[in-house]
Design a protein around this motif. Structure first.
Motif, PDB file in Angstrom:
ATOM      1  N   SER A  35       0.896  -1.353   0.198  1.00  5.14           N
ATOM      2  CA  SER A  35       0.213  -0.076   0.150  1.00  5.14           C
ATOM      3  C   SER A  35       0.928   1.301  -0.043  1.00  5.14           C
ATOM      4  O   SER A  35       0.469   2.092  -0.573  1.00  5.14           O
ATOM      5  N   LEU A  36       1.834   1.351   0.937  1.00  5.90           N
ATOM      6  CA  LEU A  36       2.735   2.443   0.931  1.00  5.90           C
ATOM      7  C   LEU A  36       3.425   2.587  -0.494  1.00  5.90           C
ATOM      8  O   LEU A  36       3.783   3.536  -0.763  1.00  5.90           O
ATOM      9  N   VAL A  37       4.004   1.356  -1.129  1.00  8.96           N
ATOM     10  CA  VAL A  37       4.508   1.463  -2.454  1.00  8.96           C
ATOM     11  C   VAL A  37       3.573   2.090  -3.534  1.00  8.96           C
ATOM     12  O   VAL A  37       3.969   2.830  -4.252  1.00  8.96           O
ATOM     13  N   CYS A  38       2.450   1.702  -3.345  1.00  6.03           N
ATOM     14  CA  CYS A  38       1.406   2.156  -4.298  1.00  6.03           C
ATOM     15  C   CYS A  38       1.161   3.705  -4.075  1.00  6.03           C
ATOM     16  O   CYS A  38       1.104   4.705  -5.067  1.00  6.03           O
ATOM     17  N   VAL A  39       1.113   4.279  -2.799  1.00  4.43           N
ATOM     18  CA  VAL A  39       1.013   5.756  -2.680  1.00  4.43           C
ATOM     19  C   VAL A  39       2.107   6.231  -2.903  1.00  4.43           C
ATOM     20  O   VAL A  39       2.270   7.642  -3.545  1.00  4.43           O
ATOM     21  N   LEU A  40       3.416   5.786  -2.842  1.00  2.00           N
ATOM     22  CA  LEU A  40       4.606   6.531  -3.426  1.00  2.00           C
ATOM     23  C   LEU A  40       4.632   6.690  -5.123  1.00  2.00           C
ATOM     24  O   LEU A  40       5.072   7.817  -5.569  1.00  2.00           O
ATOM     25  N   TRP A  41       4.103   5.398  -5.752  1.00  4.60           N
ATOM     26  CA  TRP A  41       4.016   5.429  -7.144  1.00  4.60           C
ATOM     27  C   TRP A  41       3.049   6.639  -7.579  1.00  4.60           C
ATOM     28  O   TRP A  41       3.246   7.354  -8.362  1.00  4.60           O
ATOM     29  N   MET A  42       1.786   6.616  -6.902  1.00  7.42           N
ATOM     30  CA  MET A  42       0.931   7.440  -7.305  1.00  7.42           C
ATOM     31  C   MET A  42       1.246   9.028  -7.136  1.00  7.42           C
ATOM     32  O   MET A  42       1.004  10.044  -7.835  1.00  7.42           O
ATOM     33  N   THR A  43       1.964   9.296  -5.889  1.00 12.29           N
ATOM     34  CA  THR A  43       2.537  10.390  -5.543  1.00 12.29           C
ATOM     35  C   THR A  43       3.669  10.882  -6.616  1.00 12.29           C
ATOM     36  O   THR A  43       3.571  12.248  -7.058  1.00 12.29           O
ATOM     37  N   VAL A  44       4.472  10.168  -6.920  1.00 14.84           N
ATOM     38  CA  VAL A  44       5.461  10.495  -7.911  1.00 14.84           C
ATOM     39  C   VAL A  44       5.176  10.774  -9.286  1.00 14.84           C
ATOM     40  O   VAL A  44       5.274  11.764  -9.953  1.00 14.84           O
ATOM     41  N   PHE A  45       4.172   9.821  -9.722  1.00 14.54           N
ATOM     42  CA  PHE A  45       3.707   9.998 -11.321  1.00 14.54           C
ATOM     43  C   PHE A  45       2.642  11.028 -11.291  1.00 14.54           C
ATOM     44  O   PHE A  45       2.831  11.952 -12.187  1.00 14.54           O
ATOM     45  N   GLY A  46       1.502  10.734 -10.287  1.00  9.08           N
ATOM     46  CA  GLY A  46       0.438  11.621 -10.391  1.00  9.08           C
ATOM     47  C   GLY A  46       0.829  13.063  -9.966  1.00  9.08           C
ATOM     48  O   GLY A  46       0.442  13.952 -10.779  1.00  9.08           O
ATOM     49  N   GLY A  47       1.423  13.109  -9.005  1.00 12.62           N
ATOM     50  CA  GLY A  47       2.213  14.286  -8.400  1.00 12.62           C
ATOM     51  C   GLY A  47       2.837  15.344  -9.410  1.00 12.62           C
ATOM     52  O   GLY A  47       2.517  16.426  -9.511  1.00 12.62           O
ATOM     53  N   THR A  48       3.746  14.441  -9.965  1.00 12.17           N
ATOM     54  CA  THR A  48       4.410  15.122 -11.069  1.00 12.17           C
ATOM     55  C   THR A  48       3.621  15.709 -12.219  1.00 12.17           C
ATOM     56  O   THR A  48       3.687  16.952 -12.808  1.00 12.17           O
ATOM     57  N   ALA A  49       2.572  15.032 -12.724  1.00 16.12           N
ATOM     58  CA  ALA A  49       1.661  15.705 -13.716  1.00 16.12           C
ATOM     59  C   ALA A  49       0.859  16.641 -13.075  1.00 16.12           C
ATOM     60  O   ALA A  49       0.910  17.631 -13.985  1.00 16.12           O
ATOM     61  N   ILE A  50       0.357  16.689 -11.814  1.00 13.02           N
ATOM     62  CA  ILE A  50      -0.226  17.844 -11.353  1.00 13.02           C
ATOM     63  C   ILE A  50       0.448  19.126 -11.359  1.00 13.02           C
ATOM     64  O   ILE A  50       0.133  20.202 -11.592  1.00 13.02           O
ATOM     65  N   GLU A  51       1.753  18.988 -10.847  1.00 19.66           N
ATOM     66  CA  GLU A  51       2.774  20.102 -10.610  1.00 19.66           C
ATOM     67  C   GLU A  51       3.108  20.642 -12.150  1.00 19.66           C
ATOM     68  O   GLU A  51       3.101  21.884 -12.406  1.00 19.66           O
ATOM     69  N   GLN A  52       3.055  19.863 -13.267  1.00 18.99           N
ATOM     70  CA  GLN A  52       2.990  20.423 -14.562  1.00 18.99           C
ATOM     71  C   GLN A  52       2.209  21.315 -14.775  1.00 18.99           C
ATOM     72  O   GLN A  52       2.092  22.084 -15.694  1.00 18.99           O
ATOM     73  N   VAL A  53       0.910  20.971 -14.440  1.00 26.92           N
ATOM     74  CA  VAL A  53      -0.444  21.659 -14.869  1.00 26.92           C
ATOM     75  C   VAL A  53      -0.526  23.034 -13.896  1.00 26.92           C
ATOM     76  O   VAL A  53      -0.406  23.952 -14.588  1.00 26.92           O
ATOM     77  N   VAL A  54       0.110  22.873 -12.476  1.00 27.05           N
ATOM     78  CA  VAL A  54      -0.211  23.938 -11.721  1.00 27.05           C
ATOM     79  C   VAL A  54       0.954  25.018 -11.896  1.00 27.05           C
ATOM     80  O   VAL A  54       0.871  26.210 -11.893  1.00 27.05           O
ATOM     81  N   GLN A  55       2.165  24.659 -11.865  1.00 27.79           N
ATOM     82  CA  GLN A  55       3.598  25.316 -11.841  1.00 27.79           C
ATOM     83  C   GLN A  55       3.824  25.732 -13.315  1.00 27.79           C
ATOM     84  O   GLN A  55       4.202  26.690 -13.506  1.00 27.79           O
TER      85      GLN A  55
END
Length: 536
Positions: free
Chosen positions: A392-412
């Motif tokens: 579960s923690l690995v899945c959270v890390l994966w989603m944060t890295v890939f999804g978080g990067t995509a969100i930052e590309q939109v916001v920043q």
């Protein structure tokens, strides 16, 4: 312990051994190890499904849509409630004395080290899903929440968001994503795996789904009650796998088009499924240790390389902070996300959660049996912690890295390429904004393909075990048969409605198996209580 207790335990042991003697296997035509009617019913049923769908694809598409809508609309509450029960049951096993029981008996020791064990359970568990949804789901929830907020019947979630607030939308989006990829799905896998491991390694019963129900149905599991249970498990496994293989084919096709210009379309996806099924067949023939284990470990290395690359080349500081913020948002909003009754968010609870839970449940016979096969020697507490919490923690890390990067590309950066792209392409659009985009995109395609292979070969071994009455080493022709049919079903569903058909069959077959999983919890409790008495 009293003499009466000794007698009860002795009778219990004899009952289990007598039950095992009722399993019959028969070598049939073409060298197939046919377990009573299970192989015949499952094989003919799936063959009829393939032929019928290919003969009337338009009518099949309408039927698939109606099936999915009926189940998710009327029974979303059941899926949500069942998911909550599985999580609470697993957490209970961690903190109670039942966790001391060791799979295989007090003297058993693990067959695999932590690295190999974790690689196999994770690669089989949800590899293709992480590649397919790792960027798209966090980005989708963020985009909807940022634009519209939340809380209406058509909302993406029951959480109250503030339209235009990027930080709030990010945390709400990640909380909803983690809910779908964290404790709940892994609890479903853990329940099936623990039941199979307990009754096979500790009670001496065959490694097949029916064995998990012996404390409830007794010797009836060796008759038609057991036949029905195993047939349902085969259908759930095959259609759950076909759903994932269809997703994998779509994303591999999209990646090949994005990087090399190879045309997208059903024809290309069919070719991909045929080729990759051939590789999976090679892995299946090599066996668990030589084929499946090696492919899983290769995939884990490639996944770790891609994860670390995006983490350190992308917005590293924001990703690290986002990981902990996302966990906090998940913990805070979990009660609202997981409550099954009085929902006012039909789009989220029916369109997202009910489908996910049905998909994970349809995968649970496959993943659960596979995890059970590689988990002998672990204590229940160790087993649950490793199977439930760590992935579960690995899945959270994966989603944060890939999804978080995509969100930052939109916001920043104002980059909306990933947000506006079709779902299978969003991963590659996100990677396009980072250095070495061609290389990382190729790694992404390879990951999808190898996850495809590990899912197919692991699933073939599991279905082979079920239809052979619990034998872990069935005849070679039988493994080839099931591996071939997995690919055929995936192709059939793509031709008979695409993504909608894939999701419909996962939901439909997941529903009856959810009921069986709830009964499994009862069996596990009874079985562990018996084992705990032996330790006193």
């Amino acid at each position: 312990m009293s003499a009466t207790d000794d007698t009860d335990l002795l009778i219990d042991k004899i009952d289990y051994e007598v039950g095992q003697d009722n399993i019959q296997t028969n070598i049939g035509p073409f060298g197939l190890d046919i377990h009573n009617p299970v192989f015949l019913i499952a094989g003919l049923g799936i063959f009829a499904f393939v032929i019928g769908t290919l003969m009337v694809p338009e009518q099949a598409t309408d039927l698939f849509k109606a099936m999915r809508n009926f189940v998710t609309t009327n029974f979303s509450w059941f899926f949500l409630l069942a998911g909550d029960i599985f999580v609470l049951f697993c957490l209970m096993l961690i903190v109670t004395p039942l966790g001391k029981v060791r799979l295989g008996g007090a003297d058993a020791r693990p067959d695999y080290g932590y690295v190999g064990w974790f690689a196999m359970l994770f690669a089989a568990g949800m590899g293709i899903g992480l590649m397919f949804y790792g960027v798209s789901e966090p980005l989708s929830h963020f985009s909807t929440s940022f634009a519209e907020g939340a809380g209406s019947p058509d909302s993406w979630a029951p959480l109250k968001g503030a339209p235009g607030d990027a930080q709030a939308a990010t945390q709400l989006g990640m909380a909803a994503t983690i809910y779908h990829w964290g404790l709940h799905p892994w609890a479903m896998y853990a329940v099936v795996a623990l039941a199979l491991g307990l009754f096979s390694y500790n009670k001496g019963l065959p490694l097949t789904i029916r064995s998990a129900f012996y404390p409830i149905f007794g010797d009836a599991v060796w008759g038609w009650v057991g036949h029905i249970i195993d047939v349902v498990a085969v259908f759930a496994t095959l259609f759950g796998l076909a759903t994932s293989l269809g997703f994998g084919a779509q994303q591999a096709n999209a990646g090949l088009n994005y990087v090399f210009g190879i045309p997208e379309g059903t024809g290309t996806m069919i070719v991909l499924i045929v080729v990759i099924t051939g590789f999976a067949m090679t892995s299946v023939l090599a066996g668990l240790d030589s084929g499946v284990k090696r492919a899983s470990e290769i995939n884990m290395v490639l996944a770790a390389i891609l994860l670390l690359f995006v983490l350190f080349v992308g917005p590293t500081g924001d990703i690290i902070k986002g990981f902990f913020a996302s966990l906090g948002a998940y913990a805070k909003n979990l009660p609202a996300l997981s409550q099954p009754f009085g929902r006012e968010d039909a789009n989220f609870s029916q369109g997202w959660t009910a489908f996910y839970w049905a998909w994970w449940i349809s995968w649970s016979p496959f993943v659960g049996m596979f995890i059970a096969r590689v988990s002998r020697g672990r204590t229940v507490r160790e087993f649950i912690i490793c199977v439930l919490l760590i992935p579960s923690l690995v899945c959270v890390l994966w989603m944060t890295v890939f999804g978080g990067t995509a969100i930052e590309q939109v916001v920043q950066d104002g980059f909306t390429g990933a947000k506006d792209a079709a779902l299978p392409v969003q991963l590659f659009e996100m990677l396009s904004q980072l250095p070495l985009a061609k290389i990382t995109s190729v790694i992404g395609i390879v990951l999808v393909v190898v996850f495809f292979i590990t899912s197919s070969d692991s699933g073939s071994l599991v279905i082979d075990t079920i239809t052979a009455g619990g034998k872990t080493e069935g005849p070679v022709p039988q493994r080839v048969f099931w591996c071939t049919f997995e690919g055929l079903v995936a192709i059939t569903l793509l031709l008979g409605g695409g993504l909608t058909a894939l999701q419909a069959m996962a939901v439909t077959t997941g529903f009856p198996f959810a009921m069986l999983l709830l009964l499994m919890c009862v069996s596990i409790f009874i079985g562990l209580r018996e084992e705990l008495q032996k330790l006193k």
